[in-house]
Enzyme design. Structure first.
Site, short mmCIF file in Angstrom:
data_model
loop_
_atom_site.label_atom_id
_atom_site.label_comp_id
_atom_site.label_asym_id
_atom_site.label_seq_id
_atom_site.Cartn_x
_atom_site.Cartn_y
_atom_site.Cartn_z
N HIS A 162 -6.28 -73.16 -33.14
CA HIS A 162 -5.08 -72.31 -33.89
C HIS A 162 -5.75 -71.19 -34.43
O HIS A 162 -4.80 -70.15 -34.59
CB HIS A 162 -4.17 -73.21 -34.60
CG HIS A 162 -3.45 -74.10 -34.06
ND1 HIS A 162 -2.24 -73.97 -33.75
CD2 HIS A 162 -3.93 -75.40 -33.40
CE1 HIS A 162 -1.72 -75.00 -33.22
NE2 HIS A 162 -2.79 -75.98 -33.00
N ASP A 371 -6.51 -63.02 -37.95
CA ASP A 371 -5.66 -64.20 -37.85
C ASP A 371 -5.41 -64.64 -36.27
O ASP A 371 -5.63 -64.06 -35.30
CB ASP A 371 -4.34 -63.70 -38.01
CG ASP A 371 -3.46 -64.94 -38.65
OD1 ASP A 371 -3.66 -65.95 -38.49
OD2 ASP A 371 -2.45 -64.42 -39.54
C1 G6P Z 1 -3.63 -72.54 -40.41
C2 G6P Z 1 -4.49 -73.75 -39.78
C3 G6P Z 1 -3.53 -75.06 -39.84
C4 G6P Z 1 -3.35 -75.51 -41.11
C5 G6P Z 1 -2.47 -74.61 -41.84
C6 G6P Z 1 -2.17 -74.62 -43.22
O1 G6P Z 1 -2.52 -72.43 -39.92
O2 G6P Z 1 -4.62 -73.21 -38.25
O3 G6P Z 1 -4.46 -76.16 -39.02
O4 G6P Z 1 -2.83 -76.60 -41.38
O5 G6P Z 1 -3.50 -73.24 -41.84
O6 G6P Z 1 -3.56 -74.84 -44.08
P1 G6P Z 1 -3.70 -76.38 -44.80
O7 G6P Z 1 -5.30 -76.32 -45.22
O8 G6P Z 1 -2.81 -76.44 -45.77
O9 G6P Z 1 -3.48 -77.40 -43.78
#
Ligand code: G6P
Length: 465
Positions: A162, A371
């Site tokens: 992602h 991003d």
């Molecule tokens: C990004 C990453 C996700 C992640 C999100 C939130 O979008 O690609 O995999 O879940 O951030 O971050 P966190 O560390 O809170 O899961």
């Protein structure tokens, strides 16, 4: 869907149904996969987000609702420290977002990352049936496919990243980079958000691993195994999101922002509090705008919603302090007794409320330094009034920029460029706003998340195995 095989999704975080819609700006992954899982009576495995020692003993908690089973494990304090805060968020995340200056390379956290991937493999392997299709997500779990293969898993396994894939010269700064990428070549299909990240990956595989790469089909062959690598740009859940405007919560949120800004134009930013989002640089651009056009302080109010994120990681504590200082500086220098130019809010909102705020704001500012995609840009467009749409100012370094060329594109590192874009957006005539909106909305509507999941899973069903 072209197959009835059950879908098993594995990701670091699992979005349990009740959390849907309450995510706010908490990233694109959570919530995106629910309908694909529902169609295939799927299983979603990952970390519960909780800390306890029970995960070590293989304690999986399962919950089935709406045809989707979620299976989660807790992680120990040490696992969270080394795997999540450590290797995933202090090594891979900064490096993949081009912040080598923030990346930490510690052997202990690398081992913790491998240990947790091994534990995930061990526990999820017992839940996978021979006909299941397996889909692994994001940088936390790069080696998981290889770990599953070593346990004899012969299923079709796909992986989607992602976040960006860095340029080769940067990526090779990672100790044991070859080892990490070789594990990726045990997947049948590897997906990236954009053509640019895909090309960087293929460049690495050819140049550093000596793999045989066919750009056209995206096939990467090394030591007799072939993996297909392709770009799939994630979108928003258009059906769901575009209907939120009909809710009372969205309308109230819109009214609330509009009545508090009165005749001033509201400009909005909604981001997890993360250094990749370019927030200090954004404030520098706004400051430059007020320096250049001091008479316009009464025309504009900037609302930055920034829910704190990954608070145990030092670089996130530093960025938070920087933002508090910069916001204070601008407001101290530019406020009047009745005018405060920047409203800085450290909390998340529901999707309904965000829809209302996006619609009330005539400028959406999405200016990450890097991003993978950025779904806030797409949500901002989806929330606009077609008769009087707002203007999206978008970083040229967001993955979304490749698709949203009709936004006002900016270099987020340049305060002058940002200041200029804000002036252009403030003064943009209705006709031009509508023209840009028409083009943008088509992409946001058509390249939606259902399309993304269907295309990826169709390819995973069909790639050579
Ligand atoms: C990004 C990453 C996700 C992640 C999100 C939130 O979008 O690609 O995999 O879940 O951030 O971050 P966190 O560390 O809170 O899961």
């Amino acid at each position: 869907m072209s197959t009835d095989a059950r879908l098993v999704v594995i990701s670091n975080r699992v979005a349990v149904p009740k959390a849907r819609g309450a995510a706010g700006a908490q990233g694109g992954l959570a919530g995106a996969l629910h309908s694909a899982l529902k169609d295939r009576q799927g299983l979603w495995f990952g970390w519960s987000g909780e800390q306890s020692e029970s995960g070590r003993t293989g304690n999986i908690s399962t919950q089935t609702s709406d045809d989707v089973t979620t299976a989660t494990i807790d992680l120990s304090e040490r696992d969270i420290q080394e795997y999540y805060n450590g290797y995933a968020n202090s090594t891979l995340w900064p490096l993949f977002h081009y912040r080598l200056d923030l990346a930490k390379f510690e052997r202990e956290t690398a081992k913790g990352y491998e240990r947790v991937n091994e534990r995930f493999a061990e526990l999820v392997a017992s839940l996978i049936e021979p006909d299941d299709i397996v889909w692994v997500h994001d940088y936390h779990l790069v080696p998981l496919g290889e770990r599953l293969r070593s346990r004899g898993c012969k299923n079709r396994i796909g992986f989607f990243l992602h976040i960006p894939w860095p340029a080769t010269r940067l990526f090779v700064s990672l100790p044991y980079h070859e080892r990490l990428v070789r594990t990726m070549l045990h997947y049948d299909l590897v997906g990236f958000q954009t053509q640019e990240w895909l090309e960087s990956f293929l460049h690495y595989c050819r140049g550093e691993l000596g793999a045989e790469v066919d750009e056209e089909s995206g096939s990467v062959t090394l030591e007799g195994r072939t993996t297909i690598a392709r770009a799939y740009s994630i979108g928003i859940d258009w059906e769901h999101f575009s209907r939120l405007g009909e809710t009372g919560t969205a309308r109230q949120a819109q009214q609330r922002l509009m009545s508090s800004t009165r005749r001033r134009t509201a400009m909005i930013g909604v981001d997890r509090l993360d250094y990749s989002k370019g927030l200090p640089e954004r404030l520098d651009g706004i400051s430059r705008f007020f320096d250049k056009y001091p008479e316009r302080v009464r025309d504009l109010v900037f609302v930055q919603i920034a829910p704190p994120s990954r608070e145990d990681v030092e670089s996130y504590q530093v960025i938070r302090a920087t933002l508090e200082q910069k916001t204070g500086q601008i407001n101290g220098a530019r406020s009047e007794v009745d005018v405060v130019p920047v409203r800085y809010v450290n909390r998340g909102y529901s999707h309904e409320e965000l829809f209302g705020f996006f619609r009330a704001a005539k400028i959406g500012l999405v200016t990450p330094l890097r991003d993978g995609m950025n779904l806030v840009a797409k949500e901002y467009i989806a929330a606009q009034d077609p008769e009087d749409p707002g203007v999206l100012i978008l970083s040229q370094f967001a993955g979304a920029a490749a698709q949203l060329q009709d936004a006002v594109l900016v270099n987020p590192h340049s305060p002058d460029d940002l200041a200029h874009a804000i002036r252009v957006a403030l003064d943009m005539p209705l006709e031009e706003r509508k023209e840009r909106y028409e083009k943008l909305i088509g992409t946001v509507r058509d390249d939606n998340v259902q399309n993304w999941t269907e295309t990826f899973l169709r390819d995973l069903d069909n790639v050579p195995h």
